[in-house]
Design a protein around this motif. Structure first.
Motif, PDB file in Angstrom:
ATOM      1  N   TRP A 212       0.824  -1.207   0.000  1.00  0.00           N
ATOM      2  CA  TRP A 212       0.000   0.000   0.000  1.00  0.00           C
ATOM      3  C   TRP A 212       0.866   1.268   0.000  1.00  0.00           C
ATOM      4  O   TRP A 212       0.565   2.250  -0.692  1.00  0.00           O
ATOM      5  N   ILE A 213       1.952   1.255   0.779  1.00  0.00           N
ATOM      6  CA  ILE A 213       2.856   2.420   0.809  1.00  0.00           C
ATOM      7  C   ILE A 213       3.449   2.667  -0.568  1.00  0.00           C
ATOM      8  O   ILE A 213       3.597   3.820  -1.018  1.00  0.00           O
ATOM      9  N   ASN A 214       3.770   1.606  -1.262  1.00  0.00           N
ATOM     10  CA  ASN A 214       4.338   1.747  -2.600  1.00  0.00           C
ATOM     11  C   ASN A 214       3.327   2.357  -3.563  1.00  0.00           C
ATOM     12  O   ASN A 214       3.674   3.195  -4.423  1.00  0.00           O
ATOM     13  N   ILE A 215       2.059   1.966  -3.415  1.00  0.00           N
ATOM     14  CA  ILE A 215       1.026   2.513  -4.310  1.00  0.00           C
ATOM     15  C   ILE A 215       0.729   3.971  -3.959  1.00  0.00           C
ATOM     16  O   ILE A 215       0.606   4.839  -4.851  1.00  0.00           O
ATOM     17  N   ILE A 216       0.620   4.241  -2.661  1.00  0.00           N
ATOM     18  CA  ILE A 216       0.308   5.622  -2.254  1.00  0.00           C
ATOM     19  C   ILE A 216       1.413   6.590  -2.660  1.00  0.00           C
ATOM     20  O   ILE A 216       1.163   7.747  -3.053  1.00  0.00           O
ATOM     21  N   GLY A 217       2.656   6.122  -2.586  1.00  0.00           N
ATOM     22  CA  GLY A 217       3.778   6.988  -2.951  1.00  0.00           C
ATOM     23  C   GLY A 217       4.013   7.104  -4.435  1.00  0.00           C
ATOM     24  O   GLY A 217       4.957   7.779  -4.880  1.00  0.00           O
ATOM     25  N   GLY A 218       3.195   6.442  -5.241  1.00  0.00           N
ATOM     26  CA  GLY A 218       3.381   6.493  -6.689  1.00  0.00           C
ATOM     27  C   GLY A 218       2.911   7.817  -7.276  1.00  0.00           C
ATOM     28  O   GLY A 218       2.165   8.583  -6.661  1.00  0.00           O
ATOM     29  N   GLU A 219       3.339   8.076  -8.489  1.00  0.00           N
ATOM     30  CA  GLU A 219       2.977   9.317  -9.176  1.00  0.00           C
ATOM     31  C   GLU A 219       1.598   9.196  -9.816  1.00  0.00           C
ATOM     32  O   GLU A 219       1.203   8.139 -10.273  1.00  0.00           O
ATOM     33  N   GLY A 220       0.881  10.315  -9.827  1.00  0.00           N
ATOM     34  CA  GLY A 220      -0.420  10.352 -10.500  1.00  0.00           C
ATOM     35  C   GLY A 220      -1.585   9.957  -9.651  1.00  0.00           C
ATOM     36  O   GLY A 220      -2.680   9.736 -10.183  1.00  0.00           O
ATOM     37  N   ILE A 222      -3.574   7.503  -6.387  1.00  0.00           N
ATOM     38  CA  ILE A 222      -3.715   6.086  -6.019  1.00  0.00           C
ATOM     39  C   ILE A 222      -4.266   5.262  -7.163  1.00  0.00           C
ATOM     40  O   ILE A 222      -3.740   4.195  -7.502  1.00  0.00           O
ATOM     41  N   TRP A 223      -5.348   5.743  -7.809  1.00  0.00           N
ATOM     42  CA  TRP A 223      -5.964   4.960  -8.869  1.00  0.00           C
ATOM     43  C   TRP A 223      -5.039   4.801 -10.068  1.00  0.00           C
ATOM     44  O   TRP A 223      -5.031   3.726 -10.696  1.00  0.00           O
ATOM     45  N   HIS A 224      -4.294   5.821 -10.354  1.00  0.00           N
ATOM     46  CA  HIS A 224      -3.338   5.716 -11.470  1.00  0.00           C
ATOM     47  C   HIS A 224      -2.237   4.712 -11.141  1.00  0.00           C
ATOM     48  O   HIS A 224      -1.823   3.911 -11.996  1.00  0.00           O
ATOM     49  N   ALA A 225      -1.767   4.756  -9.866  1.00  0.00           N
ATOM     50  CA  ALA A 225      -0.719   3.812  -9.470  1.00  0.00           C
ATOM     51  C   ALA A 225      -1.241   2.385  -9.446  1.00  0.00           C
ATOM     52  O   ALA A 225      -0.545   1.428  -9.849  1.00  0.00           O
ATOM     53  N   MET A 226      -2.474   2.187  -8.999  1.00  0.00           N
ATOM     54  CA  MET A 226      -3.035   0.839  -8.930  1.00  0.00           C
ATOM     55  C   MET A 226      -3.256   0.266 -10.327  1.00  0.00           C
ATOM     56  O   MET A 226      -3.101  -0.945 -10.551  1.00  0.00           O
ATOM     57  N   SER A 227      -3.608   1.120 -11.260  1.00  0.00           N
ATOM     58  CA  SER A 227      -3.837   0.630 -12.625  1.00  0.00           C
ATOM     59  C   SER A 227      -2.546   0.250 -13.328  1.00  0.00           C
ATOM     60  O   SER A 227      -2.565  -0.523 -14.297  1.00  0.00           O
ATOM     61  N   HIS A 228      -1.408   0.768 -12.849  1.00  0.00           N
ATOM     62  CA  HIS A 228      -0.131   0.468 -13.488  1.00  0.00           C
ATOM     63  C   HIS A 228       0.737  -0.484 -12.668  1.00  0.00           C
ATOM     64  O   HIS A 228       1.781  -0.933 -13.168  1.00  0.00           O
ATOM     65  N   ASP A 229       0.344  -0.777 -11.451  1.00  0.00           N
ATOM     66  CA  ASP A 229       1.148  -1.667 -10.595  1.00  0.00           C
ATOM     67  C   ASP A 229       0.304  -2.893 -10.251  1.00  0.00           C
ATOM     68  O   ASP A 229      -0.264  -3.002  -9.158  1.00  0.00           O
ATOM     69  N   ILE A 230       0.213  -3.812 -11.201  1.00  0.00           N
ATOM     70  CA  ILE A 230      -0.633  -4.998 -11.028  1.00  0.00           C
ATOM     71  C   ILE A 230      -0.094  -5.910  -9.931  1.00  0.00           C
ATOM     72  O   ILE A 230      -0.858  -6.515  -9.167  1.00  0.00           O
ATOM     73  N   LEU A 231       1.235  -6.020  -9.801  1.00  0.00           N
ATOM     74  CA  LEU A 231       1.822  -6.907  -8.796  1.00  0.00           C
ATOM     75  C   LEU A 231       1.459  -6.453  -7.383  1.00  0.00           C
ATOM     76  O   LEU A 231       1.091  -7.277  -6.532  1.00  0.00           O
TER      77      LEU A 231
END
Length: 418
Positions: A212-220, A222-231
């Protein structure tokens, strides 16, 4: 030419349980050891994927010249938890859970027949289990506890022991048979089992949080990070589901540890309705599980088998067993049993002393000359100058007169005149 002596076998090679042994009996698994590979895959697969993800983040940060010191610590802790969890799983599955040694003969019964005749001794020797009580009481911490007799292992189980139908063994302080580790959980591996499920719970929470920390810290966002980080999405869902399973087991077994119960006792005896004789208080119960010395194994599976003397015993007079006549077989059938050759069992003394050859010859002589029989109260008297064996070989012809009984080789005298 002398027969070659058979090579002695080790105990694990002749063990009657359903266990699987590896490395010369050093590793002991249950019959469902294949499930260990599935459990290893379910634990190691997501954990390794998480570590690979953390490594990729570190490499990306190095490329972008960003601070990545925290991710090194996250990767190191993830690797440590994964290796520790797999090690505890292996220790739980490959360890002797506390198997109770089997007995080759039933224990001696305290309740014996009052009659001490040879025939009763023979019956008692052949059917000892008929005199064994199914349960008996033992005192544990001042409380009477019933222990049951195990027909498979031919022993009275120690307190808190039970027979596992899957492994086909009696196990000390039997908790349950875990299909995920493919082994019984008993007194010698319960500590490792609890550490395995608790470490699995910690690992699930750890992977869930940092994914979750990795997704929250992503650019764009949360939803943008979740759509690009399937793993990371997969790890979040997987750990959320798994933590309810292993986390629930961890909480339940912590309650059992604090109250000094086993899963088997909790489901079967319900100590909430009666006093638990093993409960020593929460602190002492926790010390007993985690700080006490693990008892030594009761079986040395690498030791050479101690062959039973009764199994090695051969009849001293094999010719006698081969010369059993049909009359002897009839007597055995009337008694309700059939003498098995080579079983090492013998007839009672009163039956061994019977001469079956004479019985059969007398029966034939009575059938051949029923009208000439002198009656049940006439017995042959051997002359002093003759031998009984010669009389039997030459044959006997009995003739009855009104005043005396004469014979060509022997003379008979009424029993009331002798």
């Amino acid at each position: 030419m002398a027969l070659e002596k058979p090579k002695p076998k080790r105990l694990y090679q002749v063990w009657k349980g359903s266990n699987r042994f590896f490395c010369g009996g050093r590793l002991i698994f249950g019959p469902d050891v294949a499930s260990l590979f599935l459990s290893t895959l379910l634990v190691a697969g997501p954990a390794i994927a998480f570590c690979i993800k953390m490594y990729c983040i570190i490499e990306d940060d190095n490329t972008a010249h960003r601070e990545n010191g925290r991710w090194y610590a996250v990767l190191a802790i993830g690797i440590i938890l994964t290796v520790l969890d797999i090690t505890l799983l292996f220790l739980t599955s490959s360890r002797d859970p506390g198997i109770v040694p089997r007995k080759s003969t039933p224990p001696e019964s305290d309740e014996a027949f009052d009659l001490n005749t040879p025939s009763m001794e023979w019956v008692n020797g052949r059917t000892p289990h008929l005199t064994l009580p199914r349960t008996k009481d033992v005192i544990v911490n001042g409380h009477p506890v019933k222990v049951k007799y195990c027909d498979t292992c031919m022993l009275y189980r120690p307190p808190r022991a039970s027979h596992c139908s899957i492994c086909n063994n009696c196990v000390q302080r039997f908790d349950h048979h875990c299909p995920w580790v493919g082994q019984c959980i008993g007194i010698r591996n319960y500590r490792f089992f609890y550490m395995f499920i608790s470490t699995s719970t910690i690992l699930c929470i750890y992977v869930f949080v940092f994914s979750w920390i990795n997704i929250i810290g992503g650019e764009g966002g949360i939803w943008h990070a979740m759509s690009h980080d399937i793993l990371s999405d997969f790890l979040i869902v997987y750990c959320f589901i798994a933590v309810w399973f292993v986390g629930g087991l961890t909480v339940f077994h912590f309650y059992l540890i604090c109250t000094n119960q086993t899963t088997y006792e909790n489901f079967r005896y319900r100590y909430d309705k009666k006093e638990n004789p093993y409960n020593k208080g929460m602190i002492e119960n926790i010390k007993e599980v985690f700080l006490s010395k693990i008892p030594s194994a009761m079986n040395d599976f690498r030791a050479f088998e101690q062959e039973d003397e009764n199994m090695l015993m051969e009849p001293t007079t094999p010719n006698l067993l081969q010369s059993i006549t049909s009359s002897k077989e009839k007597i055995d059938i009337e008694m309700g049993t059939k003498l098995a050759e080579g079983s090492g069992l013998s007839l009672p003394e009163i039956l061994r002393n019977l001469d079956y050859d004479d019985i059969e010859s007398n029966l034939k002589s009575k059938e051949g000359s029923a009208s000439d029989c002198p009656g049940p109260f006439f017995y042959p008297v051997e002359p002093k100058d003759s031998v009984q064996s010669s009389a039997i070989e030459d044959g006997t012809k009995v003739e009855e007169n009104s005043d005396e009984v004469t014979s060509s080789h022997q003379t008979t005298t009424p029993l009331n005149q002798a």
